[in-house]
Design a protein around this motif. Structure first.
Motif, mmCIF file in Angstrom:
data_model
loop_
_atom_site.group_PDB
_atom_site.id
_atom_site.type_symbol
_atom_site.label_atom_id
_atom_site.label_comp_id
_atom_site.label_asym_id
_atom_site.label_seq_id
_atom_site.Cartn_x
_atom_site.Cartn_y
_atom_site.Cartn_z
ATOM 1 N N GLY A 219 91.929 20.751 120.579
ATOM 2 C CA GLY A 219 90.979 19.653 120.737
ATOM 3 C C GLY A 219 90.891 19.288 122.201
ATOM 4 N N ASP A 220 90.200 18.220 122.517
ATOM 5 C CA ASP A 220 90.134 17.768 123.899
ATOM 6 C C ASP A 220 91.494 17.236 124.324
ATOM 7 O OD1 ASP A 220 87.434 18.368 123.962
ATOM 8 O OD2 ASP A 220 86.863 16.358 123.261
ATOM 9 N N ASP A 221 91.819 17.404 125.620
ATOM 10 C CA ASP A 221 93.070 16.869 126.144
ATOM 11 C C ASP A 221 93.187 15.382 125.803
ATOM 12 O OD1 ASP A 221 93.675 19.301 127.185
ATOM 13 O OD2 ASP A 221 92.995 18.833 129.225
ATOM 14 N N HIS A 222 94.378 14.983 125.347
ATOM 15 C CA HIS A 222 94.702 13.605 124.969
ATOM 16 C C HIS A 222 94.106 13.194 123.623
ATOM 17 C CE1 HIS A 222 96.516 13.056 128.857
ATOM 18 N NE2 HIS A 222 95.380 13.244 129.496
ATOM 19 N N SER A 223 93.378 14.093 122.949
ATOM 20 C CA SER A 223 92.895 13.767 121.609
ATOM 21 C C SER A 223 94.079 13.748 120.659
ATOM 22 C CB SER A 223 91.864 14.796 121.139
ATOM 23 O OG SER A 223 92.486 16.042 120.886
ATOM 24 N N VAL A 224 93.932 13.035 119.535
ATOM 25 C CA VAL A 224 95.020 12.952 118.556
ATOM 26 C C VAL A 224 95.390 14.343 118.067
ATOM 27 C CG1 VAL A 224 95.646 12.097 116.275
ATOM 28 C CG2 VAL A 224 94.363 10.624 117.840
ATOM 29 N N GLN A 225 94.388 15.175 117.829
ATOM 30 C CA GLN A 225 94.620 16.537 117.348
ATOM 31 C C GLN A 225 95.477 17.321 118.332
ATOM 32 O OE1 GLN A 225 91.051 18.845 116.892
ATOM 33 N NE2 GLN A 225 92.009 20.378 115.580
ATOM 34 N N GLU A 226 95.150 17.218 119.608
ATOM 35 C CA GLU A 226 95.891 17.967 120.624
ATOM 36 C C GLU A 226 97.309 17.416 120.785
ATOM 37 O OE1 GLU A 226 95.980 21.227 123.164
ATOM 38 O OE2 GLU A 226 94.406 20.542 121.810
#
Length: 256
Positions: A219-226
């Motif tokens: 996911g995008d950096d700092h996203s919950v997924q990542e």
């Protein structure tokens, strides 16, 4: 130095390495968050230390010698660990330090293929009922059937690349290996302590690979997924290291 003391020393070194890279992984996570480039640039020590863990445990397995349960069991375990070492060389060294970075995904898939060999050997080892048992375990049909089916679908372009067939095949090998490992204590062929080590080692191995699966989420950096993926990645070797120790020591004949 007596072999017992040498093995104890090597396992202690593995334990120390595990503590250091586990702490370093979390310090890097605190520093970088889920920013992939920052994580990669600060993971050199962890990658090398983790590969050394597999190397040391492979040495431990090759030191079994006359302390084996039987010669065939020793060979199954030694070839299985040699294959795991090649897998980790692909995943921790080639994937991270090769000059041919465009082939990084290929190294990952090659590493998974070596782990398939490892799990196939473990299935053969853990389904034996005697020192002379040469029978082919019926459960091995399942991963080969999955391999045939997924590759057939790949030929019909249901999957665009080899990733899904390889991961699906490895998953079937892994869970078949877990199943037979959990049956080992019930069969009575392996001594009780060795059987428990096999069962617990494979349970930890599966926990490790579940974390690997979660860590593949992007996911995008700092996203919950990542963030979840990065946390899961930090726990991969938390499970994998004791799995290697338990499975490696399961080949040693113990005094009751």
């Amino acid at each position: 130095m007596e072999k017992k003391n040498l093995i104890t020393l090597l396992v202690a070194i593995v334990g120390i390495l595990m503590i250091t890279f586990f702490v370093k992984d979390w310090l890097v996570f605190y520093q970088c968050g889920a920013v992939e480039q920052c994580l990669v640039e600060n993971s050199n020590y962890q990658n090398i230390a983790k590969f050394f863990v597999t190397t040391i445990m492979t040495v431990v397995v090759f030191f079994i010698g006359e302390h084996c349960l039987c010669v065939r069991d020793r060979k199954f375990l030694q070839v299985g660990f040699a294959s795991a070492l090649l897998a980790d060389f692909c995943l921790k060294i080639l994937h991270n330090y090769s000059h041919f970075l465009e082939h990084r995904s290929d190294y990952t898939l090659l590493g998974i293929c070596f782990f398939m060999i490892t799990q196939a050997l473990f299935i053969y080892r853990h389904t034996r009922t005697s020192d002379t048992d040469n029978s082919v375990p019926k459960i091995i049909i399942i991963p080969f059937a999955v391999m045939f089916l997924t590759n057939a679908l790949h030929l019909f372009r249901i999957f665009e690349g080899p990733t899904v067939p390889i991961i699906a095949t490895y998953a079937s090998f892994l869970f078949c290996s877990l199943y037979v490992a959990c049956q080992v204590p019930k069969k009575g062929y392996f001594p009780a302590k060795n059987a428990k080590n096999i069962k617990r080692g494979m349970i930890l191995f599966v926990c490790c690979d579940i974390c690997v699966g979660i860590s593949l989420a992007t996911g995008d950096d700092h996203s919950v997924q990542e963030i979840v993926a990065t946390v899961a990645n930090n726990f991969v070797w938390y499970f994998y290291t004791p799995a290697l120790i338990l499975l490696g020591l399961s080949g040693y004949k113990r005094k009751d």
